[in-house]
Scaffold this active site. Structure first.
Site, PDB file in Angstrom:
ATOM      1  N   SER A 628       0.808  -1.149  -0.217  1.00  0.00           N
ATOM      2  CA  SER A 628       0.046   0.088   0.080  1.00  0.00           C
ATOM      3  C   SER A 628       0.818   1.308  -0.011  1.00  0.00           C
ATOM      4  CB  SER A 628      -1.011  -0.165   1.067  1.00  0.00           C
ATOM      5  OG  SER A 628      -2.126   0.540   0.890  1.00  0.00           O
ATOM      6  N   ASP A 713     -10.179  -3.353  -5.185  1.00  0.00           N
ATOM      7  CA  ASP A 713      -9.539  -2.507  -4.320  1.00  0.00           C
ATOM      8  C   ASP A 713     -10.034  -1.075  -4.412  1.00  0.00           C
ATOM      9  OD1 ASP A 713      -7.715  -1.130  -2.485  1.00  0.00           O
ATOM     10  OD2 ASP A 713      -5.878  -2.260  -3.152  1.00  0.00           O
ATOM     11  N   HIS A 748      -8.388  -4.665  -1.408  1.00  0.00           N
ATOM     12  CA  HIS A 748      -7.123  -4.310  -0.993  1.00  0.00           C
ATOM     13  C   HIS A 748      -6.368  -5.227   0.008  1.00  0.00           C
ATOM     14  CE1 HIS A 748      -4.423  -0.885  -0.216  1.00  0.00           C
ATOM     15  NE2 HIS A 748      -4.385  -1.309   1.092  1.00  0.00           N
TER      16      HIS A 748
END
Length: 779
Positions: A628, A713, A748
């Site tokens: 991320s 995501d 995600h």
């Protein structure tokens, strides 16, 4: 939207992280108890796109085999180039892969390209599939599959979660407490067996998940009288939830589902719920009151936050008498209160909106307790005010330059303060005056002792009307352990230690803290673990260096059972606590954001170089990983120092920084201008461009790279890592591996099942060991 306690969002803290571009965590069963979150996650989802087709076939390329030899393999996909010109401040950028962005996620050409990449990855890794499966069996073999969490006492019941042999998901259960009028004690134990009250299964996620490829419960809330349960479920991985209410005994639905909501959810009495919805760009902007038995369209909007720099969150006081609705940007937070005994009276302003002031509120007796941060009090102070006159504040704990107040937890007679000092967590407990008595400045409290030199400790839900504080502790060699702490006597009693099968012995591992001098003289801490019987510490050991460094998130030294498969093969594992995170206090964060963001990257490079100097590894054995916003970190250093690393793992990486942050129509870009800067201003534009990974790919040799993404995501759109891969394939001059793996049915946090996540660890480990030529020859 995923709810998280701010500062607990690290792999070691076992929680999901806030904000859009965040890391991926493993949740130990022993710590799976309801939390009272202070901060909430922010979503990201890109909007409009252009579409084009994937085409072209690249020339045959050379790839490493598992034996380390060079061999011809299947050619990688080549994404079609469609010129997309962007100009600002006289600077022209050409993005040939902009077409990969499709917000509908149904463009057949885009999907075809992603499938081609997945097929190519499968092809390249086919020779190591047997080893990957062995790793998976080894990792899964450490798990006690039939297990329960540490039972949590709530009212007349013990609540807990249970895993069954071979099942991916948990059951939510409870048992009656025979003598529930007795004062809670650290020595309380839930009765089991034939003479115990029967187990009641309220919700079995395995049954619910049968209908879906992805399934996640984001909130599980019991009504005050324990007769009803409200739970929020996500069935796509896009973090848009539906809330269902069931009778906790009959297990029958109550009313209709609430659709299109976040997982911020609380009860307002026994017959009403308070929840939050999002606007068209997925910003949590409205808080609602829902009376059971009525239609969602008739719900009352308690507050609408119209400023697109701010997002709403919600949590209940430990006393269960108030709900607190917070509205926050990256620098400012103000709070409303709702009296749950009179929810239709609406919200009351508790702390006003003042630019640069960040407040969080708790309640006990006739006082509100307010944690307050400002530019002046950057590590926070704690004040209290009467419920009926919030203007009269008393400082209980003043601001301290070296100690940051992370959060507080209130009890009938005690206050537990979770703090940070020199990068380590601590818990300090204070005895409070009897409710109704005046509150004065608190003197030194009692500190909880921990055994490891570096560790992770997280708060969890406790009984307000008790003297028992529950917390979850782990270290890089200590499995997650739930403790009940008697705040009067200072006695700690372990309630559960996660079982690690396969002959695990924590004494075989060494944990250390080392400090690195950054280029500007700042001392950067690193947490290190290795198997003392295997690590040679002569520069020949393989090493995996992990980093994050954004949003003031602290990545504390945590235990992960699957990591043992690396440590027991001679790997050293290191966490670099770089600036931009929150490990060393608020200023640590401030010095790694906006126009100081490059400190995050140079700190990480300094850690890597120092590890080599100390002979923990060499360049030829150095692997790095970030997810991320941590994917931005490894993406940036990939361009800056490609010579320094052998393997780069970029998980759901935020790598198209400039293009994303220039588009205010993309969800929550506006709110993150206070984190990264507003590139519509020239100074920020050129600073971001100087480190944005996609914008800095050049014709040079790169390490071996594995990039992952999730099609659904909502935080980092799949197209960002896809564009990075496409551009690297076009520009890089080496024959090293570049693989892209996109989960087409997840978001995600990738797949939702507990074993599915372990398979991902096995795949990543197999990739690293393939490149490092550490896979044994097949027999």
């Amino acid at each position: 939207m995923i709810v998280v306690r701010r500062g607990l969002a690290s792999l070691g803290s076992h929680f999901l992280a806030p904000h859009r571009r965040l890391l991926h965590f493993v949740v130990p069963l022993s710590c799976l108890v309801p939390l009272v979150p202070r901060r909430r996650c922010i979503l990201r989802l890109c909007s409009s796109s252009s579409s084009s087709s994937f085409s072209e076939t690249g020339a045959a390329s050379l790839r490493l085999t598992s034996s380390g030899d060079m061999a011809e393999s299947r050619s990688p996909p080549v994404a079609k180039k469609v010129e997309h010109v962007m100009e600002m401040f006289g600077d022209v950028r050409v993005d040939n892969y902009y077409w990969l962005r499709d917000d509908s996620r149904c463009n057949p050409d885009m999907l075809s390209y992603l499938r081609e990449e997945n097929d190519y990855t499968d092809s390249v890794m086919s020779g190591t599939k047997q080893f990957e499966n062995q790793l998976f069996a080894e990792i899964r073999g450490r798990i006690k599959e039939d297990d329960i969490s540490a039972p949590l006492r709530k009212g007349p019941y013990y609540y807990y979660k249970k895993n069954l042999q071979g099942k991916e998901y948990v059951q939510h259960c409870r048992r009656l407490i025979p003598d529930n009028k007795a004062e809670p004690s650290v020595y309380d134990t839930m009765l089991t067996g034939p003479d115990a009250p029967p187990e009641h299964i309220i919700l079995d996620e395995n049954i619910k998940a049968q209908e879906h490829d992805y399934y996640r419960i984001g909130a599980f809330k019991t009504s005050p009288d324990h007769k009803l349960v409200a739970y929020a479920e996500d069935t796509k991985g896009d973090e848009i939830y539906a809330v269902n209410v069931i009778d906790s005994e009959a297990l029958k639905p109550v009313g209709q589902s609430l659709k299109g909501v976040t997982c911020d959810l609380e009860w307002a009495g026994n017959d009403a719920l308070v929840y939050i919805t999002m606007d068209e760009i997925l910003r949590p902007d409205k808080v609602w009151l829902h009376k059971l038995g009525t239609e969602q369209c008739s719900d009352v909007c308690l507050y609408h936050e119209k400023d697109d720099m701010f997002s709403l969150d919600l949590h209940a006081s430990e006393s269960h008498k108030y709900l607190f609705i917070g509205s926050e940007s990256k620098t400012t937070r103000f709070v409303f209160s709702l009296d749950v005994s009179r929810p239709h009276d609406g919200l009351r302003v508790l702390t006003p909106r003042v630019d640069g002031i960040d407040t969080s509120v708790n309640h006990r007796g006739n006082h509100f307790f307010i944690q307050r941060r400002s530019t002046e009090f950057y590590n926070s102070e704690l004040v209290a005010c009467p419920v009926d006159d919030t203007s009269k504040t008393t400082v209980l704990i003043p601001h301290r330059e070296s100690i940051k107040i992370q959060e507080i937890q209130l009890f009938r007679d005690h206050l537990a303060v979770f703090e940070r000092e020199q990068g380590l967590q601590k818990i300090t407990v204070h005895r409070l005056p009897t409710e109704g008595q005046p509150l004065r400045a608190l003197q030194d409290g009692r500190s909880v002792s921990f055994i490891d030199p570096v560790y992770s400790v997280d708060s969890t839900e406790s009984e307000f009307a008790s003297s028992v504080l529950r917390f979850c502790y782990s270290s890089m060699k200590t499995p997650p352990s739930v403790y009940d702490y008697d705040m009067d006597s200072g006695t700690s009693v372990v309630k559960k230690i996660d079982t690690v099968l396969g002959g695990f012995d924590g004494s075989n591992y060494v944990t250390e803290r080392k400090w690195v001098t950054a280029s500007d003289g700042t001392q950067i801490p690193m947490s290190i673990v290795y198997n003392k019987n295997l690590a040679k510490l002569d520069g020949s050991d393989p090493l995996l260096l992990y980093g994050y460094g954004s949003y003031e998130i602290s990545v504390d030294p945590y235990f992960k059972a699957s990591r043992l498969s690396l440590l027991d093969r001679g790997f050293i594992y290191v966490i670099a606590h770089v600036r931009g995170g929150g490990e060393m206090g608020r200023q640590w964060y401030e010095n790694g954001k906006l126009m100081k963001k490059k400190n995050t990257f140079t700190d990480f490079i300094a850690c890597a170089e120092r590890l080599i100097e100390l002979k923990y590894c060499s360049k030829e054995k150095l692997c790095i990983e970030g997810r991320s916003a941590g994917g931005l970190l490894v993406g940036a250093v990939l361009n800056m120092r490609p010579d320094l690393f052998k393997v780069v793992i970029a998980g759901v990486p935020f790598v198209d920084v400039l293009t994303t942050m220039l588009d205010p129509t993309i969800p929550l870009t506006t709110s993150e201008w206070e984190e990264w800067g507003d590139p519509r201003k020239e100074e920020f534009y050129f600073y971001m461009k100087s480190y944005s990974p996609v914008d800095n790919v050049t014709a040079q040799s790169y390490p071996n790279v594995l990039v992952t993404a999730g099609l659904n995501d909502p935080r980092v759109m799949y197209s960002e890592p896809a564009k990075l891969v496409a551009k690297l394939r076009e520009m890089k001059t080496d024959n090293n591996l570049l693989l892209f793996k996109c989960e087409l049915g997840a978001g995600h946090f990738s797949k939702s099942g507990r074993f599915e996540k372990l398979q991902e660890d096995a795949f990543t480990f197999a990739f690293m060991m393939k490149v490092l030529d550490l896979i044994p020859a097949s027999r």
